[in-house]
Write a protein that holds these residues in place. Structure first.
Motif, PDB file in Angstrom:
ATOM      1  N   ILE A 163      44.895   1.453  53.811  1.00 59.17           N
ATOM      2  CA  ILE A 163      46.132   0.748  54.352  1.00 59.17           C
ATOM      3  C   ILE A 163      46.887   1.514  55.445  1.00 59.17           C
ATOM      4  N   GLY A 164      46.937   1.415  56.707  1.00 61.16           N
ATOM      5  CA  GLY A 164      47.788   2.179  57.566  1.00 61.16           C
ATOM      6  C   GLY A 164      46.778   3.256  58.353  1.00 61.16           C
ATOM      7  N   SER A 166      47.510   5.787  60.763  1.00 67.75           N
ATOM      8  CA  SER A 166      48.278   6.968  61.358  1.00 67.75           C
ATOM      9  C   SER A 166      47.387   8.073  61.600  1.00 67.75           C
ATOM     10  N   ILE A 168      47.673  11.108  61.172  1.00 70.58           N
ATOM     11  CA  ILE A 168      47.627  12.109  60.119  1.00 70.58           C
ATOM     12  C   ILE A 168      47.132  11.832  58.719  1.00 70.58           C
ATOM     13  N   VAL A 169      46.996  10.415  58.209  1.00 70.88           N
ATOM     14  CA  VAL A 169      46.590  10.177  57.052  1.00 70.88           C
ATOM     15  C   VAL A 169      45.718   8.647  57.201  1.00 70.88           C
ATOM     16  N   HIS A 192      45.608  -2.393  58.982  1.00 67.05           N
ATOM     17  CA  HIS A 192      47.182  -2.029  59.567  1.00 67.05           C
ATOM     18  C   HIS A 192      47.795  -3.228  59.692  1.00 67.05           C
ATOM     19  N   SER A 193      48.959  -2.917  60.552  1.00 66.33           N
ATOM     20  CA  SER A 193      50.068  -4.144  60.620  1.00 66.33           C
ATOM     21  C   SER A 193      49.668  -5.493  61.288  1.00 66.33           C
ATOM     22  N   LEU A 198      45.335  -9.604  54.354  1.00 63.06           N
ATOM     23  CA  LEU A 198      45.145  -8.154  53.828  1.00 63.06           C
ATOM     24  C   LEU A 198      44.928  -8.302  52.090  1.00 63.06           C
ATOM     25  N   LEU A 212      51.095   3.447  54.110  1.00 63.47           N
ATOM     26  CA  LEU A 212      51.977   2.606  55.347  1.00 63.47           C
ATOM     27  C   LEU A 212      53.410   2.734  55.257  1.00 63.47           C
ATOM     28  N   PHE A 217      54.618  -1.821  48.301  1.00 61.55           N
ATOM     29  CA  PHE A 217      53.928  -2.728  49.151  1.00 61.55           C
ATOM     30  C   PHE A 217      52.869  -3.378  48.283  1.00 61.55           C
ATOM     31  N   VAL A 271      49.606  12.634  45.555  1.00 63.38           N
ATOM     32  CA  VAL A 271      49.231  13.199  46.818  1.00 63.38           C
ATOM     33  C   VAL A 271      50.244  14.218  47.320  1.00 63.38           C
ATOM     34  N   GLY A 272      51.249  14.037  47.098  1.00 58.94           N
ATOM     35  CA  GLY A 272      52.292  14.997  47.872  1.00 58.94           C
ATOM     36  C   GLY A 272      51.943  16.547  47.501  1.00 58.94           C
ATOM     37  N   THR A 275      48.839  17.970  49.348  1.00 58.20           N
ATOM     38  CA  THR A 275      48.737  18.277  50.500  1.00 58.20           C
ATOM     39  C   THR A 275      49.336  19.695  50.706  1.00 58.20           C
TER      40      THR A 275
HETATM   41  P1  NAD Z   1      52.931   5.585  59.752  1.00 56.91           P
HETATM   42  O1  NAD Z   1      54.493   5.519  59.581  1.00 56.91           O
HETATM   43  O2  NAD Z   1      52.799   6.481  61.241  1.00 56.91           O
HETATM   44  O3  NAD Z   1      52.326   4.493  60.121  1.00 56.91           O
HETATM   45  C1  NAD Z   1      52.408   3.474  59.154  1.00 56.91           C
HETATM   46  C2  NAD Z   1      51.069   2.455  59.288  1.00 56.91           C
HETATM   47  O4  NAD Z   1      51.073   1.550  58.382  1.00 56.91           O
HETATM   48  C3  NAD Z   1      50.660   1.901  60.655  1.00 56.91           C
HETATM   49  O5  NAD Z   1      49.434   2.400  61.075  1.00 56.91           O
HETATM   50  C4  NAD Z   1      51.046   0.554  60.471  1.00 56.91           C
HETATM   51  O6  NAD Z   1      49.969  -0.241  61.360  1.00 56.91           O
HETATM   52  C5  NAD Z   1      50.867   0.443  59.095  1.00 56.91           C
HETATM   53  N1  NAD Z   1      51.393  -0.693  58.392  1.00 56.91           N
HETATM   54  C6  NAD Z   1      52.626  -1.126  58.621  1.00 56.91           C
HETATM   55  N2  NAD Z   1      52.955  -2.149  58.071  1.00 56.91           N
HETATM   56  C7  NAD Z   1      51.751  -2.719  57.419  1.00 56.91           C
HETATM   57  C8  NAD Z   1      51.556  -3.834  56.766  1.00 56.91           C
HETATM   58  N3  NAD Z   1      52.552  -4.631  56.498  1.00 56.91           N
HETATM   59  N4  NAD Z   1      50.284  -4.024  56.276  1.00 56.91           N
HETATM   60  C9  NAD Z   1      49.203  -3.132  56.686  1.00 56.91           C
HETATM   61  N5  NAD Z   1      49.734  -1.986  57.133  1.00 56.91           N
HETATM   62  C10 NAD Z   1      50.833  -1.857  57.720  1.00 56.91           C
HETATM   63  O7  NAD Z   1      52.075   6.413  58.468  1.00 56.91           O
HETATM   64  P2  NAD Z   1      52.265   7.834  58.098  1.00 56.91           P
HETATM   65  O8  NAD Z   1      52.689   8.680  58.707  1.00 56.91           O
HETATM   66  O9  NAD Z   1      50.883   7.779  57.671  1.00 56.91           O
HETATM   67  O10 NAD Z   1      53.006   7.670  56.436  1.00 56.91           O
HETATM   68  C11 NAD Z   1      52.629   6.735  55.729  1.00 56.91           C
HETATM   69  C12 NAD Z   1      53.685   6.901  54.444  1.00 56.91           C
HETATM   70  O11 NAD Z   1      52.855   7.940  53.646  1.00 56.91           O
HETATM   71  C13 NAD Z   1      54.841   7.456  54.560  1.00 56.91           C
HETATM   72  O12 NAD Z   1      55.580   6.881  53.525  1.00 56.91           O
HETATM   73  C14 NAD Z   1      54.957   8.951  54.464  1.00 56.91           C
HETATM   74  O13 NAD Z   1      56.108   9.328  54.083  1.00 56.91           O
HETATM   75  C15 NAD Z   1      53.705   9.046  53.469  1.00 56.91           C
HETATM   76  N6  NAD Z   1      53.100  10.469  53.675  1.00 56.91           N
HETATM   77  C16 NAD Z   1      52.786  11.077  52.744  1.00 56.91           C
HETATM   78  C17 NAD Z   1      52.374  12.301  52.836  1.00 56.91           C
HETATM   79  C18 NAD Z   1      52.078  13.219  51.450  1.00 56.91           C
HETATM   80  O14 NAD Z   1      51.769  14.325  51.868  1.00 56.91           O
HETATM   81  N7  NAD Z   1      52.146  12.687  50.485  1.00 56.91           N
HETATM   82  C19 NAD Z   1      51.790  12.697  54.008  1.00 56.91           C
HETATM   83  C20 NAD Z   1      52.187  12.027  55.228  1.00 56.91           C
HETATM   84  C21 NAD Z   1      52.650  10.769  55.027  1.00 56.91           C
END
Ligand code: NAD
Length: 291
Positions: A163-164, A166, A168-169, A192-193, A198, A212, A217, A271-272, A275
């Motif tokens: 789900i998501g 991005s 980077i993930v 994704h959004s 879903l 996400l 969620f 996961v944190g 990383t």
């Molecule tokens: P982002 O914020 O760049 O993107 C969010 C994604 O979620 C988008 O692709 C969007 O389409 C999707 N999304 C949004 N609303 C949605 C919905 N209702 N249903 C389905 N998909 C939906 O994402 P990111 O940078 O990958 O970050 C996501 C989360 O992960 C954040 O909380 C961030 O802080 C966290 N994160 C954690 C680590 C770690 O080391 N644990 C690393 C990176 C990011």
């Protein structure tokens, strides 16, 4: 239910890295050197970057933290990157994201020498990753692969829902898990959004990776019995009862989902920490390659 303990697993990985560093020192070889650039004073970014630098010190790496003002020009930042690119002592470096609005993030990531790009964000490394060639896999997806591997979670032939999407993930995670590799060979659905229905999709998943950024969620009714749940989300929610004034919340409603899951990552402590451990692993790899 088995808790996927990222804190412990990352400590194990760091221990393994520290042993390798000690061996390098014994042999009078160069120890890995990671540099990190941070622009401005974003609270979460400063916390993350400090944690990375501290982790370097703990395993015996050298580290350099370069703090630059919020109003630095794009050109000056690119110059700083070039200095690190040509500095022979630096094995790898990262530019902590997000960057201020006046700086083009893509341009900055493209300026990093791909051989020093231990975050794995440079298009050259993303391309290699997508082709399943040796490269730096970006730390968060790499950490998730490692966690799945160390807990012997079968991915081959499984239905994985990410789900998501991005860069980077979510996106790299979906590519990696669908590849022919040790932790891979899964049938992956990237949502994704704009995804419709879903819950219907997630209920079919053997493994769900939630990335996400919407606190809690993923609810229990979106998850099938005995699914494996990886919660990537980290959101700071104000909490007056905490010394810091906030608490960290994941993308999964932990208590209710944990009752159905076979395995689940906590937030924090999942996961944190993985990383950070994988960033160190990439830096060690960069050091070996350069040697
Ligand atoms: P982002 O914020 O760049 O993107 C969010 C994604 O979620 C988008 O692709 C969007 O389409 C999707 N999304 C949004 N609303 C949605 C919905 N209702 N249903 C389905 N998909 C939906 O994402 P990111 O940078 O990958 O970050 C996501 C989360 O992960 C954040 O909380 C961030 O802080 C966290 N994160 C954690 C680590 C770690 O080391 N644990 C690393 C990176 C990011």
């Amino acid at each position: 239910m088995i808790l996927l303990d990222g804190k412990k697993t990352s400590a194990d990985i760091k221990e393994e890295i520290a042993l390798e560093v000690a061996e390098l020192k014994r042999n009078e070889q160069k120890v890995p050197h990671l540099a990190a650039i941070i622009v401005g004073n974003n609270g979460a970014s400063v916390t993350y970057v400090n944690a990375k630098v501290k982790a370097c010190e703990r395993v015996g790496f050298e580290s350099t933290l370069i703090r630059l003002p919020e109003n630095i020009s794009e050109e000056d930042l690119l110059n700083e990157i070039e200095v690190l690119n040509v500095d022979n002592d630096i094995d790898g470096f990262i530019v902590q994201l997000p960057l201020p609005d006046h700086i083009d993030e893509q341009k900055v990531l493209m300026a990093v020498d791909p051989d020093k790009d231990v975050d794995g964000f440079h298009p050259t490394n993303v391309g290699k990753m997508a082709l399943n060639l040796p490269t730096f896999i970006s730390a968060t997806p790499f950490g998730i692969l490692e966690l799945l591997e160390r807990y012997n979670i079968e991915t081959s032939g499984k239905n994985v829902v990410v789900i998501g999407r991005s860069h980077i993930v979510g996106s790299p995670m979906s590519i990696l898990l669908s590849q022919k590799r040790k932790v891979g060979n899964a049938t992956v659905t990237l949502t994704h959004s704009r995804t419709k229905n879903l819950s219907q999709i997630t209920r079919e998943a053997d493994i769900i990776i939630a990335a996400l950024g919407i606190p809690e969620f993923l609810k229990a009714d979106m998850v099938k019995q005995d699914a494996v749940i990886i919660d990537v989300g980290i959101t700071r929610l104000a909490d007056a009862s905490k010394k810091s004034g906030y608490r960290l919340v994941g993308d999964v409603a932990f208590n209710e989902v944990a009752e159905k899951a076979s395995h689940i990552t906590p937030v924090p402590g999942g996961v944190g920490p993985m990383t950070i451990a994988m960033l160190l692993k990439n830096t060690l790899l960069a050091n070996k390659r350069r040697a």
